[in-house]
Design a protein around this motif. Structure first.
Motif, PDB file in Angstrom:
ATOM      1  N   TYR A   6      98.851  32.863  29.032  1.00  8.08           N
ATOM      2  CA  TYR A   6      99.018  33.009  30.477  1.00  8.08           C
ATOM      3  C   TYR A   6     100.110  32.069  30.979  1.00  8.08           C
ATOM      4  CZ  TYR A   6      97.676  33.255  35.409  1.00  8.08           C
ATOM      5  OH  TYR A   6      97.666  33.418  36.767  1.00  8.08           O
ATOM      6  N   PHE A   7     100.081  30.813  30.535  1.00  9.47           N
ATOM      7  CA  PHE A   7     101.086  29.851  30.977  1.00  9.47           C
ATOM      8  C   PHE A   7     102.463  30.157  30.414  1.00  9.47           C
ATOM      9  CE2 PHE A   7      97.259  27.305  31.866  1.00  9.47           C
ATOM     10  CZ  PHE A   7      97.494  27.109  33.215  1.00  9.47           C
ATOM     11  N   ILE A   8     102.524  30.704  29.228  1.00  2.00           N
ATOM     12  CA  ILE A   8     103.812  31.110  28.654  1.00  2.00           C
ATOM     13  C   ILE A   8     104.425  32.220  29.500  1.00  2.00           C
ATOM     14  CG2 ILE A   8     104.900  32.246  26.658  1.00  2.00           C
ATOM     15  CD1 ILE A   8     102.923  30.605  24.899  1.00  2.00           C
ATOM     16  N   VAL A   9     103.609  33.181  29.901  1.00  2.00           N
ATOM     17  CA  VAL A   9     104.103  34.271  30.755  1.00  2.00           C
ATOM     18  C   VAL A   9     104.584  33.699  32.086  1.00  2.00           C
ATOM     19  CG1 VAL A   9     103.422  36.319  32.067  1.00  2.00           C
ATOM     20  CG2 VAL A   9     102.720  36.083  29.686  1.00  2.00           C
ATOM     21  N   LEU A  10     103.815  32.825  32.684  1.00  2.00           N
ATOM     22  CA  LEU A  10     104.228  32.227  33.957  1.00  2.00           C
ATOM     23  C   LEU A  10     105.539  31.460  33.799  1.00  2.00           C
ATOM     24  CD1 LEU A  10     100.878  30.903  35.477  1.00  2.00           C
ATOM     25  CD2 LEU A  10     102.280  32.795  36.282  1.00  2.00           C
ATOM     26  N   PHE A  11     105.678  30.710  32.712  1.00  2.00           N
ATOM     27  CA  PHE A  11     106.896  29.956  32.452  1.00  2.00           C
ATOM     28  C   PHE A  11     108.094  30.888  32.280  1.00  2.00           C
ATOM     29  CE2 PHE A  11     109.865  27.674  29.658  1.00  2.00           C
ATOM     30  CZ  PHE A  11     110.105  26.565  30.463  1.00  2.00           C
ATOM     31  N   ALA A  12     107.876  32.006  31.598  1.00  2.00           N
ATOM     32  CA  ALA A  12     108.949  32.975  31.380  1.00  2.00           C
ATOM     33  C   ALA A  12     109.417  33.591  32.695  1.00  2.00           C
ATOM     34  CB  ALA A  12     108.486  34.064  30.418  1.00  2.00           C
ATOM     35  N   LEU A  13     108.550  33.631  33.685  1.00  2.00           N
ATOM     36  CA  LEU A  13     108.898  34.235  34.975  1.00  2.00           C
ATOM     37  C   LEU A  13     109.621  33.271  35.914  1.00  2.00           C
ATOM     38  CD1 LEU A  13     105.641  36.219  35.658  1.00  2.00           C
ATOM     39  CD2 LEU A  13     107.859  37.144  35.040  1.00  2.00           C
ATOM     40  N   LEU A  14     109.687  32.000  35.576  1.00  2.00           N
ATOM     41  CA  LEU A  14     110.289  31.021  36.472  1.00  2.00           C
ATOM     42  C   LEU A  14     111.711  31.359  36.916  1.00  2.00           C
ATOM     43  CD1 LEU A  14     108.926  27.599  35.227  1.00  2.00           C
ATOM     44  CD2 LEU A  14     108.415  28.788  37.358  1.00  2.00           C
ATOM     45  N   PRO A  15     112.589  31.862  36.041  1.00  2.00           N
ATOM     46  CA  PRO A  15     113.932  32.205  36.536  1.00  2.00           C
ATOM     47  C   PRO A  15     113.899  33.244  37.651  1.00  2.00           C
ATOM     48  CG  PRO A  15     113.901  32.217  34.133  1.00  2.00           C
ATOM     49  CD  PRO A  15     112.474  32.050  34.608  1.00  2.00           C
ATOM     50  N   PHE A  16     112.986  34.204  37.552  1.00  2.00           N
ATOM     51  CA  PHE A  16     112.879  35.224  38.589  1.00  2.00           C
ATOM     52  C   PHE A  16     112.298  34.633  39.865  1.00  2.00           C
ATOM     53  CE2 PHE A  16     112.301  37.598  34.571  1.00  2.00           C
ATOM     54  CZ  PHE A  16     113.517  38.260  34.591  1.00  2.00           C
ATOM     55  N   VAL A  17     111.319  33.787  39.710  1.00  2.00           N
ATOM     56  CA  VAL A  17     110.674  33.159  40.844  1.00  2.00           C
ATOM     57  C   VAL A  17     111.665  32.266  41.570  1.00  2.00           C
ATOM     58  CG1 VAL A  17     108.888  31.505  41.492  1.00  2.00           C
ATOM     59  CG2 VAL A  17     108.379  33.299  39.840  1.00  2.00           C
ATOM     60  N   SER A  18     112.461  31.503  40.830  1.00  2.00           N
ATOM     61  CA  SER A  18     113.390  30.588  41.481  1.00  2.00           C
ATOM     62  C   SER A  18     114.450  31.352  42.259  1.00  2.00           C
ATOM     63  CB  SER A  18     114.026  29.645  40.459  1.00  2.00           C
ATOM     64  OG  SER A  18     114.786  30.372  39.527  1.00  2.00           O
ATOM     65  N   PRO A 155     114.893  46.394  36.039  1.00  2.00           N
ATOM     66  CA  PRO A 155     113.870  46.715  35.029  1.00  2.00           C
ATOM     67  C   PRO A 155     113.301  45.504  34.284  1.00  2.00           C
ATOM     68  CG  PRO A 155     115.620  48.330  34.938  1.00  2.00           C
ATOM     69  CD  PRO A 155     116.072  47.261  35.910  1.00  2.00           C
ATOM     70  N   LYS A 156     114.128  44.536  33.946  1.00  2.00           N
ATOM     71  CA  LYS A 156     113.639  43.363  33.210  1.00  2.00           C
ATOM     72  C   LYS A 156     112.675  42.537  34.080  1.00  2.00           C
ATOM     73  CE  LYS A 156     115.285  39.560  30.366  1.00  2.00           C
ATOM     74  NZ  LYS A 156     116.453  38.853  29.850  1.00  2.00           N
ATOM     75  N   GLU A 157     113.031  42.361  35.328  1.00  2.00           N
ATOM     76  CA  GLU A 157     112.149  41.615  36.221  1.00  2.00           C
ATOM     77  C   GLU A 157     110.855  42.391  36.473  1.00  2.00           C
ATOM     78  OE1 GLU A 157     112.035  39.231  40.430  1.00  2.00           O
ATOM     79  OE2 GLU A 157     113.825  40.370  39.935  1.00  2.00           O
ATOM     80  N   ALA A 160     108.522  41.893  33.718  1.00  3.67           N
ATOM     81  CA  ALA A 160     107.875  40.580  33.805  1.00  3.67           C
ATOM     82  C   ALA A 160     106.704  40.623  34.786  1.00  3.67           C
ATOM     83  CB  ALA A 160     108.893  39.519  34.224  1.00  3.67           C
ATOM     84  N   LEU A 161     106.865  41.343  35.904  1.00  2.00           N
ATOM     85  CA  LEU A 161     105.769  41.506  36.864  1.00  2.00           C
ATOM     86  C   LEU A 161     104.595  42.241  36.214  1.00  2.00           C
ATOM     87  CD1 LEU A 161     104.410  41.528  39.674  1.00  2.00           C
ATOM     88  CD2 LEU A 161     105.775  43.573  40.193  1.00  2.00           C
ATOM     89  N   VAL A 162     104.888  43.328  35.520  1.00  2.64           N
ATOM     90  CA  VAL A 162     103.840  44.101  34.843  1.00  2.64           C
ATOM     91  C   VAL A 162     103.099  43.212  33.841  1.00  2.64           C
ATOM     92  CG1 VAL A 162     103.397  46.026  33.263  1.00  2.64           C
ATOM     93  CG2 VAL A 162     104.973  46.328  35.181  1.00  2.64           C
TER      94      VAL A 162
END
Length: 175
Positions: A6-18, A155-157, A160-162
């Motif tokens: 779960y934390f790895i997925v959240l970490f991977a999403l950080l570029p999109f979140v930022s 599509p890549k982002e 990541a949401l999915v």
């Protein structure tokens, strides 16, 4: 192990979140409580977003005329809604910015969408999250905190949401 994933997925999403955090048109940020608002869940029946606390909530802000929105929504139907529509821990709402039932009902029928597409005729909901730019996705956890935001369709982002939704709901099932 599941917690680590779960934390790895959240970490991977950080570029999109930022990216969403730096956008001057975005009024909310990760960690904020979801703004409280009421909306028509069906013609003549209103609810509050707070009625859905305790569920993972995906909010999509779009317009029927928006090309990226029309590219994203079929993916939402196939990759999110069809998979989780019967999950009691998940709620999904699509709001048509500046559009009423008169446009949304025929649009939904024409496209064959089965998820809730709801009016936001005066931008009252949209203005709680942003000043401009659609589509937008906002993911709210069971405590009512925003855990993900995106602008536009890429599509890549979207993948990541999915993945975040999948991981979050699987984690909730194991509790």
């Amino acid at each position: 192990m599941r917690k680590l994933k779960y934390f790895i997925v959240l970490f991977a999403l950080l570029p999109f979140v930022s990216f969403a955090q730096k956008d001057e048109g975005t009024l909310t940020k990760i960690g904020d409580a979801v703004p409280v608002f009421n909306f028509e869940i069906q013609k003549g029946k209103s609810v509050s977003i707070s009625d859905y606390k305790g569920k993972l909530i995906l909010i999509n802000l779009f317009a029927t005329w928006c090309p990226p929105c029309n590219e994203e929504l079929p993916e939402v139907q196939k990759r999110i809604w069809e998979k989780y529509k019967d999950n009691a821990g998940f709620a999904f709402f699509v709001f048509g910015r500046e559009e009423g039932w008169d446009k949304l009902i025929p649009f939904k029928a024409k496209k064959g969408f089965t998820f809730p597409i709801l009016p936001d005729t005066d931008r009252g909901i949209f203005k709680k999250f942003a000043l401009q730019s659609i589509p937008r996705n906002i993911l709210v956890d069971e405590r009512g905190k925003i855990i993900y935001q995106s602008i536009g369709y890429e599509p890549k982002e979207f993948a990541a949401l999915v993945e975040l939704i999948d991981t979050h709901l699987k984690k909730a099932e194991t509790k």
